[in-house]
Enzyme design. Structure first.
Site, PDB file in Angstrom:
ATOM      1  CG  ASP A  52      14.027  19.492   9.039  1.00  0.00           C
ATOM      2  OD1 ASP A  52      12.730  19.032   9.445  1.00  0.00           O
ATOM      3  OD2 ASP A  52      13.182  18.699   7.648  1.00  0.00           O
TER       4      ASP A  52
ATOM      5  CE  LYS B  38      10.224  17.958   8.628  1.00  0.00           C
ATOM      6  NZ  LYS B  38      10.879  17.644   6.836  1.00  0.00           N
TER       7      LYS B  38
ATOM      8  CB  CYS C 204      12.010  21.191   4.867  1.00  0.00           C
ATOM      9  SG  CYS C 204      12.088  19.525   4.171  1.00  0.00           S
TER      10      CYS C 204
END
Ligand SMILES: [Zn+2]
Length: 207
Positions: free
Chosen positions: A8, A108, A153
């Site tokens: 990310d 995602k 994450c």
């Protein structure tokens, strides 16, 4: 087969984004050094990719403010600011990241009724993204991961990598990652270590 998983590294999680991680942009040059190092046979990135109105957004819950706890599909859920909405600049990978050298991008967080911190599966562990199967098919035996944010994450991706890729050596690159909350980061690193993730710095990865 050695793989690098970049979690990310998106505008939304860097200063100026909708859910900025403090100093999140500072992971970019370190990630680029890793990408360019020649140490990795495979480079994968994850990308938080929410539909507008996603259930993890405080704005989808009347009366809730960002960073309060709420519920989503009956489970406790951190209420986040709207972030990384599909097709927006906020969702794009950081413009300075060497994206041309990334082999595969795993998106995602598309299901509006469950959040997905991990790049491998939704938070309720019901739906898989397919990343574990992809890495297995490629014959990955060593997986280094880093990115944003360490206490969410990155941690969940590391723990899932240990669970879902038995036999793969999983390492977390600390100086190529940043977290949201300093206490949460320390807890996350302890938890990763306890669960079998090796904690390293980029100089170890480059050695
Ligand atoms: Zn998200």
């Amino acid at each position: 087969m050695k793989a690098l998983l970049l979690i990310d590294i998106q505008n939304g999680f860097c200063p100026g984004g909708n859910l900025p991680v403090p100093d999140g942009n500072q992971v970019v040059p370190v990630a680029n050094t890793l990408i360019d190092s020649g140490q990795y046979d495979l480079i994968v990135a994850s990308q938080d990719w929410h539909p507008a109105g996603h259930g993890s957004f405080a704005s989808a819950h009347p009366g809730k403010k960002p960073f309060e706890m709420g519920t989503l599909s009956g489970k406790p859920q951190m209420m986040w600011p709207d972030h990384c909405v599909q097709g927006t600049a906020d969702a794009e990978l950081h413009p300075d990241l060497h994206v041309g050298d990334i082999d595969f991008i795993q998106q995602k967080g598309q299901n509006p009724s469950v959040d997905s911190y991990s790049a491998f599966r939704d938070n309720d562990q019901a739906a898989l993204t397919g990343l574990a199967a992809y890495l297995r098919d490629k014959g990955v035996t060593e997986l280094d991961l880093c990115g944003l944010a360490t206490d969410y994450c990155v941690k969940f991706s590391a723990l899932d990598a240990v669970d879902m890729l038995p036999g793969v050596n999983v390492r977390f690159i600390e100086d190529a990652s940043r977290g949201i909350d300093p206490v949460g980061v320390k807890t996350a690193i302890d938890e990763m270590r306890t669960r079998g993730v090796t904690v390293i710095d980029s100089k170890d990865a480059l050695a």
